[in-house]
Scaffold this motif. Structure first.
Motif, PDB file in Angstrom:
ATOM      1  N   TYR A 124       0.819  -1.222   0.000  1.00 29.25           N
ATOM      2  CA  TYR A 124       0.000   0.000   0.000  1.00 29.25           C
ATOM      3  C   TYR A 124       0.849   1.266   0.000  1.00 29.25           C
ATOM      4  N   SER A 127       0.837   3.871  -2.667  1.00 26.23           N
ATOM      5  CA  SER A 127      -0.492   4.408  -2.951  1.00 26.23           C
ATOM      6  C   SER A 127      -0.793   5.681  -2.168  1.00 26.23           C
ATOM      7  N   PHE A 130      -1.511   8.968  -4.005  1.00 25.12           N
ATOM      8  CA  PHE A 130      -2.719   8.871  -4.819  1.00 25.12           C
ATOM      9  C   PHE A 130      -3.972   8.894  -3.954  1.00 25.12           C
ATOM     10  N   VAL A 131      -3.900   8.286  -2.767  1.00 26.69           N
ATOM     11  CA  VAL A 131      -5.034   8.333  -1.826  1.00 26.69           C
ATOM     12  C   VAL A 131      -5.235   9.764  -1.337  1.00 26.69           C
ATOM     13  N   ALA A 251       4.371  -2.809  -6.498  1.00 24.24           N
ATOM     14  CA  ALA A 251       3.259  -1.869  -6.629  1.00 24.24           C
ATOM     15  C   ALA A 251       3.708  -0.527  -7.201  1.00 24.24           C
ATOM     16  N   LEU A 255       1.571   1.471 -10.211  1.00 21.77           N
ATOM     17  CA  LEU A 255       0.831   2.706  -9.971  1.00 21.77           C
ATOM     18  C   LEU A 255       1.250   3.831 -10.909  1.00 21.77           C
ATOM     19  N   ASP A 259      -4.502   3.066 -11.244  1.00 15.81           N
ATOM     20  CA  ASP A 259      -4.846   3.798 -10.025  1.00 15.81           C
ATOM     21  C   ASP A 259      -4.429   2.990  -8.796  1.00 15.81           C
ATOM     22  N   TRP A 260      -4.582   3.604  -7.616  1.00 17.19           N
ATOM     23  CA  TRP A 260      -4.028   3.018  -6.402  1.00 17.19           C
ATOM     24  C   TRP A 260      -4.696   1.709  -5.999  1.00 17.19           C
ATOM     25  N   HIS A 261      -5.911   1.444  -6.498  1.00 18.83           N
ATOM     26  CA  HIS A 261      -6.582   0.190  -6.162  1.00 18.83           C
ATOM     27  C   HIS A 261      -5.802  -1.031  -6.652  1.00 18.83           C
ATOM     28  N   SER A 263      -2.767  -1.807  -6.325  1.00 13.30           N
ATOM     29  CA  SER A 263      -1.856  -2.394  -5.334  1.00 13.30           C
ATOM     30  C   SER A 263      -2.586  -3.441  -4.494  1.00 13.30           C
ATOM     31  N   THR A 374       8.097   7.039  -8.954  1.00 11.80           N
ATOM     32  CA  THR A 374       7.442   6.173  -7.963  1.00 11.80           C
ATOM     33  C   THR A 374       7.989   4.748  -8.039  1.00 11.80           C
TER      34      THR A 374
END
Length: 547
Positions: A124, A127, A130-131, A251, A255, A259-261, A263, A374
């Protein structure tokens, strides 16, 4: 078919077929116990001695097993209770007697379970930016997705460890049930667009995924001889560190285009096949559970209600208060009253917390200072497996050429013996942190601070393994409970480190913040040497029995 008989797959086949498929020997019509019932005797029976059994199985000295098959006659007590044991020294149901290939498969499955749960924590980490963008939240709030997962699997050992010691449950029941729930809970973390729902699912996901993190060593102990157990534990311990290090690497590149989902979807792709493999191929390893179920089958086949396993008799005395006290209260009481145990708990927790602080430090150094993308920032975590690549061979060579010869020659040593290998490397931990802290600058090539991380990780691996061996030998009677408390403490502190590390690095700078951590590690190194020389004195003053 015996390979599948004691797995979850075998259980459900027996259930659905009305016990016509995947039968145990006792379920086959005409089964007769391999011992004449009228020859059952008391404690003075002709049951093979423990030394005979050990020599036959080769469990202690690494000899070729199954050279001789000796029938083991169960003991009959004065009140008529017949203690169910293995039928013979080469009983195929005894996990010690499984083939090497089967033990390898079972060990690999347990390692895969551990890998999937630990991978889920750090996967995670990339992410977080992005979150923050999607939910318009602060970095502290977004970082909760990582912190709450680590904290969540810290609560697990306090629950699952005592449950795994209940003979009727065994280990496999917990592995199967919680792995299935863990896999299901990954789905909402991958699909939800609600931040509160995501955080709740992450916590529950970690909590239900945590049994392998605390009970895996016990599963290995169930089937691996003592002369091979340290090697297996060394590899398993490496996986507990390697898995979270690989999360940002895998991950991070995903990314850059997804999108972050994604991961979390990657975690689902890892957890799902592992869950299926565990269902089909992971058998029960707990002798207590295996013999308890054998006793139940013998009662049913013979009509003799006196068949009981030792674990069954023990279970009858295990009240809820007894389980809770020994699992939750006793280890914390020992931490409070015994300085040696408290130091081990704090030392391991600090090492683990510093490892997780890298997830906050690396972006500030390699992305902000050196302009890494990233995905490239995630590559900095390759220093973790590189550190393990240096540490593990040294550990295994130490076992082969020093540890085991010393044990054979001198017998069981004092607990402080297990700290020796960590004394010298203890100084590598602060040295590695100081190198990272003082070279984390855009003016210095990025490879230099990474050298510091490699040194720290190599030292941390050895330090944690030495502390685990020390804990297991200082109070063997309470080892399981102490390990559970240790796992909880290090997870909670690591979860806290994720939240306080970034503010500390911003306030003090990465150099200043990591220097503070290096200073703490230097202090711990001095205390470790003090513990080595004063441990015997501390144990004499302890109110707990150390044997």
């Amino acid at each position: 078919m015996s390979i599948f008989r004691d797995t979850a797959f075998g259980f459900f086949l027996r259930l659905l077929s009305g016990n016509h498929l995947m039968k145990f020997p006792e379920d086959i019509p005409g089964f007769v116990p391999p011992f004449p019932v009228d020859e059952l005797k008391g404690s003075d029976s002709s049951t093979p001695s423990e030394s005979d059994i050990e020599k036959t199985l080769g469990q202690e000295v690494g000899e070729t097993p199954h050279l001789v098959s000796l029938v083991i006659h169960p003991v009959k007590s004065k009140d008529g209770v017949i203690l169910v044991d293995w039928y013979s020294t080469d009983d195929p149901d005894n996990p010690y007697n499984w083939s090497s290939s089967r033990k390898t498969i079972v060990s690999a499955l347990i390692c895969l379970l551990t890998f999937s749960v630990y991978y889920g924590s750090a996967a995670y980490a990339p992410s977080i930016p992005f979150v923050m963008e999607q939910f318009d939240c602060s970095e502290a709030v977004a970082s909760l997705g990582l912190a709450i997962y680590v904290i969540g699997y810290g609560f697990g050992p306090l629950v699952w460890s005592p449950l795994s010691e209940i003979p009727a449950l065994g280990r496999n029941t917990l592995y199967i049930a919680t792995t299935f729930i863990f896999t299901l809970l990954v789905i909402p973390t991958a699909l939800t667009n609600s931040l509160p729902a995501f955080m709740v699912a992450r916590f529950l996901c970690a909590f239900f995924g945590s049994p392998p993190l605390s009970t895996s060593p016990a599963s290995f102990t169930d089937m691996i001889p003592l002369n091979k157990l340290p090697y297996v534990l060394a590899m398993w311990s490496a996986i507990t560190t390697l898995a979270p290090a690989l999360g940002p690497i895998i991950a991070g590149y995903t990314l850059q285009s997804k999108d972050w989902h994604w991961s979390m979807l990657e975690l689902l792709w890892i957890a799902s096949p592992v869950c299926v493999c565990v269902f089909f191929f992971l058998p029960e390893t707990s002798s207590d559970n295996i013999l308890l179920r054998r006793a139940a089958r013998l009662r049913r086949v013979t009509g003799n209600a006196n068949y009981r396993s030792q674990s069954e008799i023990k279970q009858a005395t295990m009240t809820a208060n007894y389980i809770l006290f020994n699992a939750i209260i006793k280890p914390w009481e020992m931490n409070i009253l015994d300085p040696a145990i408290l130091f081990s708990t704090v030392y391991v927790a600090l090492l683990y917390a510093i490892f997780y602080s890298f997830f906050e430090a690396f972006p500030l150094v390699f992305a902000a200072m050196h302009g890494f993308s990233t995905g490239a920032s995630g590559l900095a975590f390759l220093t973790i497996p590189l550190g393990l690549a240096f540490a593990i061979p040294v550990q295994l060579i130490h076992y082969k050429y020093y540890l085991f010869p010393s044990l054979v020659k001198n017998g069981p040593p004092v607990p402080e013996f297990w700290l020796r290998t960590s004394l010298v490397v203890s100084f590598l931990a602060p040295i590695g942190l100081f190198i990272f802290a003082w070279t984390a600058s855009s003016d210095i090539h990025w490879i230099v601070p990474l050298i510091g991380v490699v040194l720290f990780q190599a030292a941390a691996y050895q330090l944690m393994n030495a502390q685990f061996a020390y804990i297991a030998n200082i109070y063997p009677k309470y080892a399981a409970s102490l390990f559970a408390a240790n796992a909880a403490a290090r997870s909670w502190l690591a979860g806290g480190a994720i939240l306080f590390a970034r503010p500390m690095f911003i306030q003090l700078g990465v150099g200043g913040g990591v220097s503070v951590l290096g200073g703490v590690m230097a202090l711990c190194s001095g205390l470790l040497w003090t513990l080595y020389y004063t441990g015997a004195v501390l144990r004499k003053r302890s109110r707990f029995v150390s044997t």
